[in-house]
Design a protein around this motif. Structure first.
Motif, PDB file in Angstrom:
ATOM      1  N   GLN A  77       0.834  -1.214   0.000  1.00 18.94           N
ATOM      2  CA  GLN A  77       0.000   0.000   0.000  1.00 18.94           C
ATOM      3  C   GLN A  77       0.864   1.257   0.000  1.00 18.94           C
ATOM      4  OE1 GLN A  77      -3.372   0.223  -0.098  1.00 18.94           O
ATOM      5  NE2 GLN A  77      -3.473  -1.993  -0.351  1.00 18.94           N
ATOM      6  N   VAL A  78       1.909   1.232   0.845  1.00 19.29           N
ATOM      7  CA  VAL A  78       2.777   2.415   0.949  1.00 19.29           C
ATOM      8  C   VAL A  78       3.413   2.721  -0.399  1.00 19.29           C
ATOM      9  CG1 VAL A  78       4.931   3.281   1.920  1.00 19.29           C
ATOM     10  CG2 VAL A  78       3.240   2.221   3.408  1.00 19.29           C
ATOM     11  N   PHE A  79       3.853   1.668  -1.100  1.00 16.89           N
ATOM     12  CA  PHE A  79       4.495   1.912  -2.391  1.00 16.89           C
ATOM     13  C   PHE A  79       3.509   2.411  -3.438  1.00 16.89           C
ATOM     14  CE2 PHE A  79       8.158  -0.186  -0.615  1.00 16.89           C
ATOM     15  CZ  PHE A  79       9.159   0.586  -1.152  1.00 16.89           C
ATOM     16  N   HIS A  80       2.211   2.195  -3.199  1.00 18.66           N
ATOM     17  CA  HIS A  80       1.221   2.769  -4.104  1.00 18.66           C
ATOM     18  C   HIS A  80       0.809   4.165  -3.651  1.00 18.66           C
ATOM     19  CE1 HIS A  80       0.764  -1.435  -5.510  1.00 18.66           C
ATOM     20  NE2 HIS A  80       0.581  -0.812  -6.657  1.00 18.66           N
ATOM     21  N   GLY A  81       1.506   4.683  -2.632  1.00 18.39           N
ATOM     22  CA  GLY A  81       1.190   6.034  -2.162  1.00 18.39           C
ATOM     23  C   GLY A  81      -0.079   6.088  -1.333  1.00 18.39           C
ATOM     24  N   ASN A  82      -0.573   4.934  -0.912  1.00 17.07           N
ATOM     25  CA  ASN A  82      -1.796   4.917  -0.123  1.00 17.07           C
ATOM     26  C   ASN A  82      -1.457   4.961   1.363  1.00 17.07           C
ATOM     27  OD1 ASN A  82      -4.211   4.488   1.124  1.00 17.07           O
ATOM     28  ND2 ASN A  82      -4.511   2.407   0.351  1.00 17.07           N
ATOM     29  N   LEU A  83      -1.724   6.090   2.002  1.00 17.12           N
ATOM     30  CA  LEU A  83      -1.450   6.214   3.432  1.00 17.12           C
ATOM     31  C   LEU A  83      -2.744   6.352   4.226  1.00 17.12           C
ATOM     32  CD1 LEU A  83       1.559   8.686   3.157  1.00 17.12           C
ATOM     33  CD2 LEU A  83       1.678   6.245   3.600  1.00 17.12           C
ATOM     34  N   GLY A  84      -3.869   6.041   3.601  1.00 25.21           N
ATOM     35  CA  GLY A  84      -5.148   6.096   4.294  1.00 25.21           C
ATOM     36  C   GLY A  84      -5.776   7.479   4.261  1.00 25.21           C
ATOM     37  N   TYR A  85      -6.952   7.592   4.901  1.00 22.28           N
ATOM     38  CA  TYR A  85      -7.656   8.871   4.983  1.00 22.28           C
ATOM     39  C   TYR A  85      -7.307   9.552   6.288  1.00 22.28           C
ATOM     40  CZ  TYR A  85     -10.557   7.530   1.027  1.00 22.28           C
ATOM     41  OH  TYR A  85     -10.991   7.183  -0.209  1.00 22.28           O
ATOM     42  N   SER A  86      -7.283  10.890   6.239  1.00 18.88           N
ATOM     43  CA  SER A  86      -7.042  11.634   7.473  1.00 18.88           C
ATOM     44  C   SER A  86      -8.266  11.527   8.376  1.00 18.88           C
ATOM     45  CB  SER A  86      -6.763  13.093   7.131  1.00 18.88           C
ATOM     46  OG  SER A  86      -7.021  13.905   8.244  1.00 18.88           O
ATOM     47  N   PHE A  87      -8.042  11.343   9.676  1.00 20.71           N
ATOM     48  CA  PHE A  87      -9.177  11.325  10.625  1.00 20.71           C
ATOM     49  C   PHE A  87      -9.785  12.714  10.756  1.00 20.71           C
ATOM     50  CE2 PHE A  87      -7.921   7.511  13.554  1.00 20.71           C
ATOM     51  CZ  PHE A  87      -8.106   6.665  12.480  1.00 20.71           C
ATOM     52  N   GLY A  88      -8.896  13.700  10.786  1.00 22.76           N
ATOM     53  CA  GLY A  88      -9.344  15.064  11.077  1.00 22.76           C
ATOM     54  C   GLY A  88      -9.972  15.761   9.880  1.00 22.76           C
ATOM     55  N   LEU A  89      -9.419  15.533   8.693  1.00 20.89           N
ATOM     56  CA  LEU A  89      -9.871  16.254   7.491  1.00 20.89           C
ATOM     57  C   LEU A  89     -10.469  15.239   6.527  1.00 20.89           C
ATOM     58  CD1 LEU A  89      -6.366  17.885   7.220  1.00 20.89           C
ATOM     59  CD2 LEU A  89      -8.362  19.144   8.017  1.00 20.89           C
ATOM     60  N   TYR A  90     -11.439  14.466   6.989  1.00 19.50           N
ATOM     61  CA  TYR A  90     -11.785  13.208   6.355  1.00 19.50           C
ATOM     62  C   TYR A  90     -11.799  13.083   4.834  1.00 19.50           C
ATOM     63  CZ  TYR A  90     -14.389   9.486   4.317  1.00 19.50           C
ATOM     64  OH  TYR A  90     -14.767   8.505   3.471  1.00 19.50           O
ATOM     65  N   PRO A  91     -12.591  13.828   4.094  1.00 17.41           N
ATOM     66  CA  PRO A  91     -12.632  13.369   2.689  1.00 17.41           C
ATOM     67  C   PRO A  91     -11.258  13.389   2.033  1.00 17.41           C
ATOM     68  CG  PRO A  91     -14.060  15.284   3.041  1.00 17.41           C
ATOM     69  CD  PRO A  91     -13.338  15.041   4.309  1.00 17.41           C
ATOM     70  N   GLU A  92     -10.296  14.119   2.606  1.00 16.05           N
ATOM     71  CA  GLU A  92      -8.964  14.171   2.022  1.00 16.05           C
ATOM     72  C   GLU A  92      -8.124  12.987   2.477  1.00 16.05           C
ATOM     73  OE1 GLU A  92      -6.979  17.842   1.086  1.00 16.05           O
ATOM     74  OE2 GLU A  92      -8.233  18.804   2.600  1.00 16.05           O
ATOM     75  N   THR A  93      -7.288  12.493   1.568  1.00 16.90           N
ATOM     76  CA  THR A  93      -6.385  11.420   1.973  1.00 16.90           C
ATOM     77  C   THR A  93      -5.128  12.040   2.585  1.00 16.90           C
ATOM     78  OG1 THR A  93      -5.201  11.369  -0.113  1.00 16.90           O
ATOM     79  CG2 THR A  93      -7.154   9.987   0.051  1.00 16.90           C
ATOM     80  N   VAL A  94      -4.419  11.225   3.343  1.00 12.25           N
ATOM     81  CA  VAL A  94      -3.186  11.687   3.975  1.00 12.25           C
ATOM     82  C   VAL A  94      -2.209  12.186   2.925  1.00 12.25           C
ATOM     83  CG1 VAL A  94      -1.172  10.914   5.263  1.00 12.25           C
ATOM     84  CG2 VAL A  94      -3.455  10.210   5.982  1.00 12.25           C
TER      85      VAL A  94
END
Lengths: 328, 324
Positions: A77-94
């Protein structure tokens, strides 16, 4: 031989990257108890369930597969740039949030570090050349004392006097409320906001470069080839810069690379004190909001940044020092 | 015998200084017999060493005799808020009505104990890794060096902040552990380099021939000869510990109920001490961190100068020349 040196270096950076990712994977597991239950209980109804489940999925917290499978999934996942969604600014991804803040950190730090390195090294050269002069006794003492103050404290005092009391500089942020982010037209405004934070970084970090360079210069100045150059009657500045400083600067370049980590750490406090919207500020906000995906994403990105910078510095070093090419 | 001694003395220092030194060493012939005494004397002649040691001693004494200096509790909130310094409150009061002086002296105690324990722990870990890695060599060295370099390169403060946020309770124990974990690598690298240079010296070879164990050689034969480097490393680690500790506490990542320099600054900042002009609340802890750090740094430079004659400032040698 250069190739072998490069291969060694690349292996090292790959291992370091792996260590950083592994550490990140381990972090949520350091929380006491079952991290998933803790998170669900902590954020009951406060964050988007989708954000929480994406975090759990990313780190494999909700799966009953073996930890090894979860681990490899995470690395993928990390190598695909996927670091999950931000808890605080939800619709935005990390990743989205981090990419917005990264340029600010690079801009502020890059500029102030280069300025500090250049001024500090030059002062070091001159104060070693004129040992016992006024410059040599005043500059190292003053900058060492300034360097001893806790950075955040000096920054706050500077902010209070120069921005709040005297109103010479704006109180924090990277640009005025009236302008929206980065553009060439906003450059004066952005520079104006960067002066005070950059100044605090330069003033507190100059001492290290100065002392390091001064000590290297003193050692180099007692070398035979410097004496020969002087005896030949070469111009003073030529001996100082082309003979002595040119060789004395090499260790300073190594510490430049090594200190990038420390500098990024310093940036963190700078950004927090001046509410400067870079990576460090984002990380600190995330700590305040208990935004775990964001915290870990920022940590990983800072680590990768330091690794890349060090790798570049190593390449430059090989170019500069023929001994590094021949060694090993 | 006597001439031989003076020649040796001169060889250790830069050539142009040798006439002076010959002079000095003949003058102090009697005292030369005890090398320790000579070191102590040189230490007290070094301005940096004296200033540094005095600053550190001052803070340590302050920490020890804290209860004798004030009878007010650092946690009592029973005074008028935001009072400027006066006879009753030498450093005024906070916005919560606490006595700043009492907070400061008891805070010194807590800050110093964490810093010294963490600094010592960091040095011990650096020593273990650096010395074993440098002495054993081979695969062990490769692996340990790799680990050291990885720790050296992973940015400390962000890691510390995330660790402090994730770990259960950010008490003093967590603080010490986090500081040790992120701070040991630099020292390990320096000590490794030094032991590499020393391991093929004759006295080490002869200890090896004598069948001494590795730990005995490393820690009983070589370590005493690296004392100044280890000491410098300890000072550096304590500086790192004070700054990291106060930085984390200032960011609110320490135990907010504890009283130490970092949390004092945290509350001063959160409660807007500067905006309300309460300098007596904000200045003392910051100044104390700076002075304590400067004291350690000065002592560090002094150790450097005492062990590396090349760095001794020329003006001092000139003064000595004029004197003789």
């Amino acid at each position: 031989m250069t190739l072998k040196y490069l291969v060694r270096k690349i292996v090292f950076y790959v291992v370091a990257l792996w260590a950083a990712i592994t550490l990140n994977f381990a972090l949520p597991r350091m929380m006491p108890g079952n991290p998933m239950l803790v998170l669900v209980a902590k954020f009951k109804g406060q964050i988007n369930p989708h954000a929480l489940s994406s975090y759990a999925q990313l780190f494999g917290l909700d799966q009953h597969t073996s930890i090894l499978t979860q681990y490899f999934q995470y690395i993928g996942q990390v190598f695909h740039g996927n670091l999950g969604y931000s808890f605080g600014l939800y619709p935005e991804t990390v990743t989205q949030v981090l990419m917005q803040s990264l340029p600010w950190t690079l801009f502020l730090l890059g500029t102030s570090t280069v300025i500090s390195f250049v001024i500090g090294t030059l002062l070091g050269i001159v104060s070693a050349w004129r040992r016992g002069s006024v410059l040599d006794s005043v500059a190292p003492t003053v900058f060492t004392l300034l360097g001893a103050f806790p950075y955040f404290w000096l920054a706050l005092v500077a902010l209070y006097f120069l921005a709040f009391r005297l109103r010479w500089f704006p109180i924090g942020h990277a640009y005025s409320d009236t302008v929206m982010g980065w553009s060439w037209a906003n450059l004066p405004d952005i520079l104006y906001h960067a002066i005070l934070p950059a100044l605090t970084i330069v003033v507190t970090s100059i001492g290290g470069w100065l002392l390091g360079m001064r000590n290297n210069m003193i050692t180099t100045l007692s070398e035979e080839y410097v004496k020969v150059a002087k005896a030949k009657g070469l111009a003073n500045t030529r001996v100082m810069l082309r003979y002595a400083a040119r060789n004395a600067i090499l260790p300073n370049i190594t510490s430049f690379a090594l200190s990038l980590g420390f500098i990024l750490s310093g940036a963190l406090l700078t950004e927090i004190v001046f509410s400067y919207p870079g990576l460090g500020y984002e990380l600190f906000q995330a700590v305040g909001n208990e935004d775990y995906p964001m915290m870990q994403g920022a940590l990983l990105l800072i680590a990768i940044g330091v690794l890349v910078a060090n790798f570049l510095a190593d390449l430059v070093y090989v170019r500069l020092d023929p001994r590094a090419r021949r060694a090993q | 015998m006597q001439t031989e001694l003076t020649v040796q003395e001169g060889a250790n220092v830069q050539p142009e200084a040798s006439p002076v030194l010959t002079n000095v060493s003949t003058r102090t012939q009697g005292r030369r017999k005890n090398p320790l005494l000579g070191t102590v004397r040189r230490f007290f002649q070094n301005k940096k060493a004296v200033v540094g040691a005095s600053l550190i001693t001052l803070f340590i004494v302050l920490a020890i005799i804290a209860p004798l200096l004030t009878h007010l509790s650092p946690n009592a909130t029973s005074f008028l808020p935001l009072q400027a310094p006066s006879g009753a409150h030498p450093l005024g009061t906070t916005s919560l009505g606490q006595d700043v002086f009492s907070q400061f002296v008891f805070g010194t105690r807590e800050t110093l104990s964490v810093a010294i324990i963490a600094g010592a722990g960091t040095t011990v870990l650096s020593m273990l890794v650096g010395m074993v890695s440098g002495y054993v060599g081979g695969l062990m060295d490769e692996v340990l060096q790799l680990v050291t370099n990885v720790f050296l390169i992973i940015p400390g403060l962000p890691l510390v902040i995330v660790l402090a946020a994730v770990l259960p309770k950010s008490g003093d124990f967590t603080m010490v552990m986090v500081i040790i974990l992120t701070g040991w690598a630099w020292g390990a690298r320096v000590l490794r380099a030094q032991i590499m240079a020393m391991r093929s010296l004759p006295y080490v070879e002869s200890a090896k021939m004598g069948g001494e164990s590795m730990f005995s050689i490393v820690f009983r034969e070589i370590m005493p000869n690296m004392f100044s480097l280890i000491f410098a490393n300890l000072l550096f680690s304590i500086i790192y510990a004070v700054l990291t500790e106060s930085g984390l506490q200032f960011l609110g990542l320490g135990d907010l109920k504890a009283v130490n320099w970092g949390t004092m600054l945290y509350w001063a900042d959160t409660e807007g001490a500067l905006l309300s002009g309460a300098w007596w609340w904000f200045v003392p802890p910051g100044l104390a961190i700076a002075l304590f750090g400067a004291g350690l740094a000065l002592l560090n430079y002094a150790v450097d100068e005492l062990t590396n004659p090349k760095l001794r400032s020329q003006s001092r040698r000139r003064r000595r020349l004029q004197r003789s």
